[in-house]
Design a protein around this motif. Structure first.
Motif, PDB file in Angstrom:
ATOM      1  N   UNK A 246       0.967  -1.479   0.240  1.00 50.63           N
ATOM      2  CA  UNK A 246       0.005   0.150  -0.314  1.00 50.63           C
ATOM      3  C   UNK A 246       0.542   1.345  -0.090  1.00 50.63           C
ATOM      4  N   UNK A 253       1.233   7.431  -5.925  1.00 51.53           N
ATOM      5  CA  UNK A 253       0.914   8.278  -6.681  1.00 51.53           C
ATOM      6  C   UNK A 253       1.144   9.758  -6.140  1.00 51.53           C
ATOM      7  N   UNK A 289      -2.349   7.275   5.121  1.00 51.98           N
ATOM      8  CA  UNK A 289      -3.483   6.831   4.579  1.00 51.98           C
ATOM      9  C   UNK A 289      -4.415   8.506   4.138  1.00 51.98           C
ATOM     10  N   UNK A 290      -4.656   9.530   5.320  1.00 53.12           N
ATOM     11  CA  UNK A 290      -4.826  10.227   4.211  1.00 53.12           C
ATOM     12  C   UNK A 290      -5.126  10.608   3.174  1.00 53.12           C
ATOM     13  N   UNK A 292      -2.782   9.866   0.683  1.00 50.92           N
ATOM     14  CA  UNK A 292      -3.891   8.684  -0.495  1.00 50.92           C
ATOM     15  C   UNK A 292      -4.949   8.955  -0.411  1.00 50.92           C
ATOM     16  N   UNK A 293      -5.463   8.614   0.805  1.00 53.18           N
ATOM     17  CA  UNK A 293      -7.529   9.087   0.215  1.00 53.18           C
ATOM     18  C   UNK A 293      -7.207   9.883  -0.510  1.00 53.18           C
ATOM     19  N   UNK A 296      -6.184  10.682  -4.196  1.00 53.61           N
ATOM     20  CA  UNK A 296      -6.559   9.866  -5.017  1.00 53.61           C
ATOM     21  C   UNK A 296      -7.598  10.825  -5.772  1.00 53.61           C
ATOM     22  N   UNK A 297      -8.475  10.777  -4.373  1.00 50.00           N
ATOM     23  CA  UNK A 297      -9.745  12.132  -4.681  1.00 50.00           C
ATOM     24  C   UNK A 297      -9.469  13.245  -5.129  1.00 50.00           C
ATOM     25  N   UNK A 325      -6.290  11.998 -15.820  1.00 45.64           N
ATOM     26  CA  UNK A 325      -6.081  11.301 -14.546  1.00 45.64           C
ATOM     27  C   UNK A 325      -5.044  10.600 -14.823  1.00 45.64           C
ATOM     28  N   UNK A 327      -5.123   7.721 -12.597  1.00 49.97           N
ATOM     29  CA  UNK A 327      -5.395   6.373 -12.035  1.00 49.97           C
ATOM     30  C   UNK A 327      -6.602   5.149 -13.441  1.00 49.97           C
ATOM     31  N   UNK A 328      -7.410   5.958 -13.323  1.00 50.02           N
ATOM     32  CA  UNK A 328      -8.291   5.101 -14.314  1.00 50.02           C
ATOM     33  C   UNK A 328      -9.880   5.861 -14.595  1.00 50.02           C
ATOM     34  N   UNK A 329     -10.165   5.772 -15.530  1.00 49.61           N
ATOM     35  CA  UNK A 329     -10.729   5.995 -16.744  1.00 49.61           C
ATOM     36  C   UNK A 329     -11.603   5.618 -17.476  1.00 49.61           C
ATOM     37  N   UNK A 330     -12.626   3.918 -16.007  1.00 49.71           N
ATOM     38  CA  UNK A 330     -13.013   2.534 -17.171  1.00 49.71           C
ATOM     39  C   UNK A 330     -14.639   3.486 -17.544  1.00 49.71           C
TER      40      UNK A 330
ATOM     41  N   UNK B  99      -6.217   3.040   2.052  1.00 47.99           N
ATOM     42  CA  UNK B  99      -6.266   3.910   2.971  1.00 47.99           C
ATOM     43  C   UNK B  99      -6.254   4.314   3.869  1.00 47.99           C
ATOM     44  N   UNK B 102      -5.309   1.529   6.446  1.00 49.63           N
ATOM     45  CA  UNK B 102      -4.469   1.984   7.546  1.00 49.63           C
ATOM     46  C   UNK B 102      -4.746   3.228   8.535  1.00 49.63           C
ATOM     47  N   UNK B 103      -5.817   4.404   7.748  1.00 45.84           N
ATOM     48  CA  UNK B 103      -6.390   5.034   8.842  1.00 45.84           C
ATOM     49  C   UNK B 103      -7.055   4.702  10.286  1.00 45.84           C
TER      50      UNK B 103
END
Lengths: 332, 289
Positions: A246, A253, A289-290, A292-293, A296-297, A325, A327-330, B99, B102-103
């Motif tokens: 991760x 990322x 973690x924060x 990463x989120x 991504x967003x 982007x 990441x992913x454009x599915x 994520x 982990x948090x």
């Protein structure tokens, strides 16, 4: 892309690395050097991951397992065959490449989020296998690596020397990654990323190239595993389980997978940010973690690409490359 | 023979908890397309809430209801705050959930450290029938799970809300045109799945001590079972959950305890490879507009 233009992307990375190579002159603390070495080892694996994710568009959430293959290969050949550091680098690279190819094979059948889940499961499975490997893999307590590392009779076990060696390995992997991105091969991978069916209809062997991308990223991961094993001198399965995977994804990322500067920036930021903010390990993990989120967003292209885009928007100039982007454009 | 029966019984009670997770996963993943790997952490939070409540003198039964409510509220907040932005890109949702793992784990560690936590068993009776020891707490877990899963099954297959939900999975646009509030149903499913995870957490800590890291392995089992059973297929999830629980129970009983976690990963990879729609058939995630 003309060579002069493509060189422009490599130059900042090399200048930065030359600056990093001069850092020991400032007599930094051992703690700083250790952190920098771990960051550099991650960056090597990240360059591999960026070929896979940034160029080919395949996300692997089990990448730490490939680093683990490299590290365990180095430790096992050192123990059983008394093979030293330098020979174990190609061996580990080959082993990790083979395993990467095996992980890549299902990508021919399974795609999208199912495949991402699968890579995650592969990573977990590997750490379970290592834990249950008995004496051969040292079970949960892992293996020690005792061989000394030397180059032209100069001991690399001095922290400063090891640091310089890692910096040069990072430089090599940046150059390798740059060469791949700017080659015909890299262009083929991007074609697959953008439109797999169209690429296939143009006669590109999509399956072979996907597995090829896995193999390439596996070699990077294997080499970084050897450096890790010889740096830490002790490896255990938990270092290559889900969390490290991760984190690798997080770093790629945050930095952005498509820019050459991305892996470098991601690896350094993630390694040094907790130190700068003076956080304990638990707090820094929450922060990761924060981040990463949030990345991504909010900044699906990564931090560096976000900054670049912001710069151009601020000065009202058009960016050199269109920033879609990464990441992913599915969402078909 | 006694060992066999004993392990099957033990396996059944573990299977219950796995099934509760798998039902949540199969509903959320199968019906809304959100890939929430933090579902195991929802379970862990459920365990922690139960543990906190019981250690403060609340009765176990009240504590598991509390756990369900807390986790359901958390699920609501996270769906509205995070996952709704990833509905069009499932892989982004997956990364967000990693994520979140982990948090959530480390917030729990921050406040209540990483040590093992356990509660006194809510039921202490142990029946002994023909050499097989049957702990009543295990039977209780099996019965609660069976009842809750049966209720969920009836709600999804028989009620008009269930029908509306399935319609919106089949074709979001048409369902929306028919006046079904599709967005609200997605949130509803996520909250329901979260509540089930909370319940699973409460039941899990009644069986075993837990740590903040318990969720990680449990969620992989939940996903394995959901994928094996076919996404969105409740019956498939229950059958696959039983199989996995019993296989794990048996292999632990016969000296392969180190490998129990490997079955779910291995099975999941195989199923994704050869039967992407699961052994019992299901959606492969909702059709995106």
């Amino acid at each position: 892309m003309p060579v002069s233009n493509s060189l422009r992307s490599l130059l900042p990375v090399l200048i930065l690395l030359v600056l990093f190579a001069l850092v020991p002159l400032l007599s930094p603390s051992n703690r700083f050097l250790s952190l920098a070495i771990s960051a550099g080892i991650n960056v090597i694996a990240l360059y591999g991951l960026s070929v896979l994710f940034g160029q080919t568009g395949i996300l692997s959430m089990g990448h730490a397992a490939l680093v683990g293959i490299g590290a365990y290969t180095a430790a096992i050949v050192a123990r059983d065959f008394n093979v030293g550091f330098w020979l174990s680098i190609p061996l580990a690279g080959i082993m990790a490449a083979i395993v990467a190819a095996l992980i890549g094979v299902p990508s021919l059948r399974v795609s999208g989020h199912h495949f991402v889940i699968m890579t995650f499961a592969f990573g977990q499975l590997l750490s379970i296998i290592l834990t249950n490997g008995g004496d051969y893999t040292g079970a949960a307590s892992g293996l020690d690596v005792q061989q000394p590392v030397a180059l032209f009779g100069l001991s690399m076990d001095v922290l400063t020397h090891y640091y310089l060696m890692v910096v040069s390995f990072v430089a090599l992997s940046a150059i390798a990654s740059w060469a791949i991105i700017n080659s015909r091969y890299g262009r083929t991978l991007r074609a697959i990323r953008e439109n797999e069916k169209l690429a296939a209809s143009l006669g590109i062997n999509v399956g072979r190239h996907k597995i090829g991308a896995f193999v390439v990223s596996g070699i990077f991961a294997g080499v970084s595993g050897v450096l890790l094993a010889y740096f830490l001198r002790h490896i255990s399965p938990s270092q290559f389980a889900s969390f490290p995977s991760i984190y690798l994804a997080l770093m790629v990322m945050i930095g952005g997978a498509r820019l050459l500067l991305g892996p470098l920036a991601g690896g350094i930021l993630v390694a040094f940010l907790p130190e700068l903010l003076n956080l304990d390990p638990v707090q820094s993990r929450i922060l990761y973690g924060v981040c990463l989120i949030a990345v991504i967003l909010l900044l699906p292209n990564g931090l560096i690409a976000g900054i670049v885009a912001g710069w151009y928007r601020f000065f009202d100039r058009r960016p050199v490359q269109p920033n879609e982007p990464a990441v992913e454009r599915e969402g078909k | 023979m006694d060992v066999l029966l004993q392990q099957i019984l033990n396996g059944l009670s573990i299977a219950s908890v796995i099934t509760l997770i798998a039902v949540g996963v199969t509903l959320i993943f199968g019906l809304t397309g959100i890939i929430n790997f933090a579902h195991g952490e929802f379970l862990m939070v459920g365990s922690i809430v139960t543990w906190l409540a019981v250690s403060n003198g609340v009765s176990f039964w009240l504590a598991i209801i509390l756990a369900m409510i807390v986790v359901a509220v958390m699920g609501f907040a996270l769906e509205r705050g995070l996952f709704r932005f990833t509905l069009e890109r499932p892989t982004n949702g997956f990364i967000v959930s990693l994520g979140l793992i982990i948090v959530l784990q480390h917030i729990v560690i921050l406040f209540w450290n990483a040590n093992q936590k356990s509660i006194p068993r809510p039921l202490n009776t142990v029946w002994e029938i023909g050499g097989v020891r049957i702990a009543s707490v295990r039977v209780m877990v099996i019965f609660i799970t069976a009842a809750v899963v049966a209720m969920t099954f009836v709600a999804i297959t028989r009620s008009r809300y269930g029908r509306a939900l399935r319609a919106s999975v089949e074709d979001r646009d048409t369902a929306a045109l028919m006046g079904i509030p599709v967005r609200r149903y997605i949130t509803g499913v996520f909250v329901l799945g979260s509540a089930l995870a909370g319940l699973g957490g409460g039941l899990l800590i009644a069986l075993f001590p837990i740590t903040p890291f318990t969720g990680g392995t449990m969620v992989m089992k939940g996903f394995a079972v959901a994928l094996i059973g076919g996404l969105g297929n409740l019956t498939g999830a229950v059958v696959a959950g039983l199989i996995l629980g019993i296989v794990e129970g048996l292999s632990a009983g016969y000296g392969f305890s180190g490998w129990t976690d490997a079955y779910s990963f291995g099975l999941m990879i195989l199923v994704l490879l050869f039967r992407p729609n699961g052994l019992f058939g299901g959606t492969s995630g909702p059709k995106m507009a």
